[in-house]
Design a protein around this motif. Structure first.
Motif, PDB file in Angstrom:
ATOM      1  N   GLY A  80     -30.373   7.108  61.985  1.00  0.00           N
ATOM      2  CA  GLY A  80     -30.079   8.539  62.069  1.00  0.00           C
ATOM      3  C   GLY A  80     -30.890   9.404  61.133  1.00  0.00           C
ATOM      4  N   VAL A  81     -31.642   8.801  60.195  1.00  0.00           N
ATOM      5  CA  VAL A  81     -32.414   9.602  59.251  1.00  0.00           C
ATOM      6  C   VAL A  81     -33.880   9.183  59.265  1.00  0.00           C
ATOM      7  CG1 VAL A  81     -30.469  10.070  57.713  1.00  0.00           C
ATOM      8  CG2 VAL A  81     -31.883   8.036  57.328  1.00  0.00           C
ATOM      9  N   THR A  82     -34.724  10.079  58.787  1.00  0.00           N
ATOM     10  CA  THR A  82     -36.165   9.840  58.784  1.00  0.00           C
ATOM     11  C   THR A  82     -36.629   9.410  57.392  1.00  0.00           C
ATOM     12  OG1 THR A  82     -36.691  12.117  58.158  1.00  0.00           O
ATOM     13  CG2 THR A  82     -36.400  11.659  60.517  1.00  0.00           C
ATOM     14  N   LEU A  83     -37.927   9.158  57.311  1.00  0.00           N
ATOM     15  CA  LEU A  83     -38.534   8.785  56.038  1.00  0.00           C
ATOM     16  C   LEU A  83     -38.424   9.917  55.017  1.00  0.00           C
ATOM     17  CD1 LEU A  83     -40.128   6.599  54.509  1.00  0.00           C
ATOM     18  CD2 LEU A  83     -42.243   7.631  55.411  1.00  0.00           C
ATOM     19  N   VAL A  84     -38.370  11.130  55.499  1.00  0.00           N
ATOM     20  CA  VAL A  84     -38.220  12.286  54.593  1.00  0.00           C
ATOM     21  C   VAL A  84     -36.933  12.156  53.791  1.00  0.00           C
ATOM     22  CG1 VAL A  84     -37.873  14.790  54.481  1.00  0.00           C
ATOM     23  CG2 VAL A  84     -39.563  13.831  56.055  1.00  0.00           C
ATOM     24  N   TYR A  85     -35.835  11.825  54.497  1.00  0.00           N
ATOM     25  CA  TYR A  85     -34.558  11.654  53.806  1.00  0.00           C
ATOM     26  C   TYR A  85     -34.633  10.519  52.800  1.00  0.00           C
ATOM     27  CZ  TYR A  85     -29.867  10.241  52.658  1.00  0.00           C
ATOM     28  OH  TYR A  85     -28.750   9.886  51.940  1.00  0.00           O
ATOM     29  N   THR A  86     -35.156   9.390  53.209  1.00  0.00           N
ATOM     30  CA  THR A  86     -35.241   8.223  52.319  1.00  0.00           C
ATOM     31  C   THR A  86     -36.030   8.553  51.060  1.00  0.00           C
ATOM     32  OG1 THR A  86     -35.130   6.741  54.223  1.00  0.00           O
ATOM     33  CG2 THR A  86     -35.941   5.809  52.161  1.00  0.00           C
ATOM     34  N   THR A  87     -37.151   9.227  51.243  1.00  0.00           N
ATOM     35  CA  THR A  87     -38.005   9.569  50.101  1.00  0.00           C
ATOM     36  C   THR A  87     -37.282  10.507  49.131  1.00  0.00           C
ATOM     37  OG1 THR A  87     -39.980   9.337  51.478  1.00  0.00           O
ATOM     38  CG2 THR A  87     -40.214  10.564  49.418  1.00  0.00           C
ATOM     39  N   LEU A  88     -36.685  11.558  49.672  1.00  0.00           N
ATOM     40  CA  LEU A  88     -35.981  12.517  48.819  1.00  0.00           C
ATOM     41  C   LEU A  88     -34.790  11.880  48.109  1.00  0.00           C
ATOM     42  CD1 LEU A  88     -36.058  15.737  51.048  1.00  0.00           C
ATOM     43  CD2 LEU A  88     -37.328  15.322  48.932  1.00  0.00           C
ATOM     44  N   SER A  89     -34.072  11.020  48.807  1.00  0.00           N
ATOM     45  CA  SER A  89     -32.925  10.352  48.189  1.00  0.00           C
ATOM     46  C   SER A  89     -33.352   9.430  47.054  1.00  0.00           C
ATOM     47  CB  SER A  89     -32.143   9.556  49.239  1.00  0.00           C
ATOM     48  OG  SER A  89     -31.517  10.422  50.150  1.00  0.00           O
ATOM     49  N   LEU A  90     -34.465   8.740  47.253  1.00  0.00           N
ATOM     50  CA  LEU A  90     -34.980   7.870  46.188  1.00  0.00           C
ATOM     51  C   LEU A  90     -35.407   8.682  44.973  1.00  0.00           C
ATOM     52  CD1 LEU A  90     -37.078   5.299  48.267  1.00  0.00           C
ATOM     53  CD2 LEU A  90     -35.045   4.794  46.885  1.00  0.00           C
ATOM     54  N   ILE A  91     -36.097   9.783  45.207  1.00  0.00           N
ATOM     55  CA  ILE A  91     -36.530  10.632  44.092  1.00  0.00           C
ATOM     56  C   ILE A  91     -35.326  11.180  43.333  1.00  0.00           C
ATOM     57  CG2 ILE A  91     -37.680  12.802  43.496  1.00  0.00           C
ATOM     58  CD1 ILE A  91     -39.588  12.263  45.861  1.00  0.00           C
ATOM     59  N   LEU A  92     -34.346  11.685  44.080  1.00  0.00           N
ATOM     60  CA  LEU A  92     -33.136  12.223  43.456  1.00  0.00           C
ATOM     61  C   LEU A  92     -32.386  11.146  42.682  1.00  0.00           C
ATOM     62  CD1 LEU A  92     -31.433  14.599  46.057  1.00  0.00           C
ATOM     63  CD2 LEU A  92     -32.150  15.187  43.749  1.00  0.00           C
ATOM     64  N   GLY A  93     -32.204   9.990  43.316  1.00  0.00           N
ATOM     65  CA  GLY A  93     -31.447   8.911  42.688  1.00  0.00           C
ATOM     66  C   GLY A  93     -32.109   8.392  41.430  1.00  0.00           C
ATOM     67  N   ILE A  94     -33.406   8.198  41.491  1.00  0.00           N
ATOM     68  CA  ILE A  94     -34.130   7.704  40.310  1.00  0.00           C
ATOM     69  C   ILE A  94     -34.090   8.751  39.190  1.00  0.00           C
ATOM     70  CG2 ILE A  94     -36.423   7.086  39.439  1.00  0.00           C
ATOM     71  CD1 ILE A  94     -36.960   5.860  42.245  1.00  0.00           C
ATOM     72  N   GLY A  95     -34.268  10.015  39.562  1.00  0.00           N
ATOM     73  CA  GLY A  95     -34.244  11.078  38.562  1.00  0.00           C
ATOM     74  C   GLY A  95     -32.895  11.205  37.884  1.00  0.00           C
ATOM     75  N   PHE A  96     -31.815  11.187  38.669  1.00  0.00           N
ATOM     76  CA  PHE A  96     -30.478  11.339  38.109  1.00  0.00           C
ATOM     77  C   PHE A  96     -30.090  10.109  37.280  1.00  0.00           C
ATOM     78  CE2 PHE A  96     -25.805  12.447  38.882  1.00  0.00           C
ATOM     79  CZ  PHE A  96     -25.844  13.529  38.014  1.00  0.00           C
ATOM     80  N   THR A  97     -30.486   8.930  37.742  1.00  0.00           N
ATOM     81  CA  THR A  97     -30.210   7.708  36.985  1.00  0.00           C
ATOM     82  C   THR A  97     -30.959   7.718  35.660  1.00  0.00           C
ATOM     83  OG1 THR A  97     -29.883   6.457  39.041  1.00  0.00           O
ATOM     84  CG2 THR A  97     -30.289   5.182  37.037  1.00  0.00           C
ATOM     85  N   THR A  98     -32.179   8.223  35.675  1.00  0.00           N
ATOM     86  CA  THR A  98     -32.952   8.328  34.436  1.00  0.00           C
ATOM     87  C   THR A  98     -32.245   9.240  33.433  1.00  0.00           C
ATOM     88  OG1 THR A  98     -35.035   7.990  35.634  1.00  0.00           O
ATOM     89  CG2 THR A  98     -35.184   9.008  33.454  1.00  0.00           C
ATOM     90  N   LEU A  99     -31.701  10.348  33.915  1.00  0.00           N
ATOM     91  CA  LEU A  99     -30.950  11.249  33.035  1.00  0.00           C
ATOM     92  C   LEU A  99     -29.740  10.533  32.431  1.00  0.00           C
ATOM     93  CD1 LEU A  99     -30.931  14.614  35.045  1.00  0.00           C
ATOM     94  CD2 LEU A  99     -32.146  14.145  32.913  1.00  0.00           C
ATOM     95  N   ALA A 100     -29.034   9.754  33.258  1.00  0.00           N
ATOM     96  CA  ALA A 100     -27.854   9.026  32.773  1.00  0.00           C
ATOM     97  C   ALA A 100     -28.230   7.993  31.719  1.00  0.00           C
ATOM     98  CB  ALA A 100     -27.131   8.361  33.932  1.00  0.00           C
ATOM     99  N   ILE A 101     -29.345   7.305  31.936  1.00  0.00           N
ATOM    100  CA  ILE A 101     -29.806   6.300  30.960  1.00  0.00           C
ATOM    101  C   ILE A 101     -30.227   6.963  29.658  1.00  0.00           C
ATOM    102  CG2 ILE A 101     -31.608   4.589  30.490  1.00  0.00           C
ATOM    103  CD1 ILE A 101     -31.557   3.928  33.502  1.00  0.00           C
TER     104      ILE A 101
END
Length: 311
Positions: free
Chosen positions: A251-272
């Motif tokens: 149901g989702v494209t590569l655009v979604y996957t890419t943005l979700s990875l960027i967001l997730g890595i960025g937010f996880t980095t802030l938490a660390i």
């Protein structure tokens, strides 16, 4: 109206103009609805409407749904301020709110909240559908009864369980378009639910003194900063994992996957970085809080533009 007239006369005190006093009172009633938070709720609901219908919903349906949701959300905010008026006056962050500052009376705030809740529920039921009205009312009741009245002053898990209140708008938006709920609507609910603890605990870390003064058992007050930061990282990782679930479907494209990875890595980095930061420093706690404010709208933008069939 008599309540508003009384408040205007108190503000006038024999001085100034009725026009300026009326504007001040109107501004106070707007503040009762927590408009900044309302914007976030509307964004998530509208995003869900777009994904649910695979297109931009009609203007009429959009206006009716978001207007009803705004009324329900504003009702919950007003009743939250009515109930919390004692602790709001103690906390620096909330001391200027309409009730502690004396601009709006407790009775007026209560009646305003009840009226908004009733009107918005009837409006959605008549103009949209029953499920949308029920979900909107459930979100309001969850925030007022479950979070504000039951959990907030009793347990350090208040924001974990209570976080469900802010997760209802995507369900409202989805139901408005389809008349039912799907797994993707519940995933949107889960994303907001899991986002809420790290978002709010980051605020609680650098506003800890406020919660100590008000005797609110927020996690940093009860368990300490180190435990709180570990829990923030745990919920951040769960959030990251939840956003990747749609990537395993078609149901989702590569655009979604890419943005979700960027967001997730960025937010996880802030938490660390927040976890690694000395407990006497609040630099990364502040950065995580303000970073979290962009997380939800950007993720919902990602699910909108990354859903197949949208464009």
């Amino acid at each position: 109206m008599s309540v508003v007239r009384n408040e205007i006369s108190l503000l006038n005190g024999g001085n100034g103009t009725k026009g300026s006093a009326l504007a001040h009172v109107i501004g106070a009633y707007v503040a009762l609805t927590k408009p900044k938070i309302m914007v976030m709720l509307i964004v998530t609901a509208y995003s869900a409407m777009m994904v649910a219908g695979h297109h931009v919903p009609s203007i009429l349906l959009t206006v009716k749904t978001l207007l009803g949701l705004a009324g329900s959300a504003g009702a919950g905010a007003a009743l939250n301020m009515w109930y919390d008026r004692d602790i709001d006056g103690v906390m620096e962050r909330t001391s200027a709110r309409p009730l502690p500052s004396g601009v709006v009376s407790a009775r007026a705030a209560f009646l305003f909240g009840i009226a908004l809740a009733a009107l918005s529920t009837v409006f959605l039921a008549v103009t949209v559908n029953g499920l949308t009205a029920l979900l909107s009312l459930a979100g309001c009741a969850y925030y007022v009864v479950v979070y504000t009245m039951w959990l907030k002053r009793r347990t350090p898990q208040n924001i974990v369980i209570g976080g469900g209140a802010g997760a209802f708008p995507p369900l409202v938006g989805w139901a408005a378009v389809t008349g039912h709920l799907s797994w993707l609507a519940w995933l949107m609910f889960a994303v907001i639910f899991l986002w809420t603890p790290p978002h709010f605990w980051a605020l609680a870390l650098y506003k800890n003194e406020d919660y100590v003064r008000a005797n609110i058992p927020m996690l940093p007050v009860v368990k300490g900063f180190r435990h709180t930061k570990i829990q923030m990282l745990v919920y951040t990782l769960l959030l990251f994992a939840s956003t990747l679930v749609p990537c395993f479907f078609h149901g989702v494209t590569l655009v979604y996957t890419t943005l979700s990875l960027i967001l997730g890595i960025g937010f996880t980095t802030l938490a660390i970085r927040c976890l690694m930061e000395p407990d006497h420093s609040m630099v990364w706690a502040r950065r995580m809080f303000f970073g979290s404010l962009t997380y939800v709208p950007v993720w919902f933008l990602a699910i909108v533009i990354g859903s197949r069939g949208m464009f």
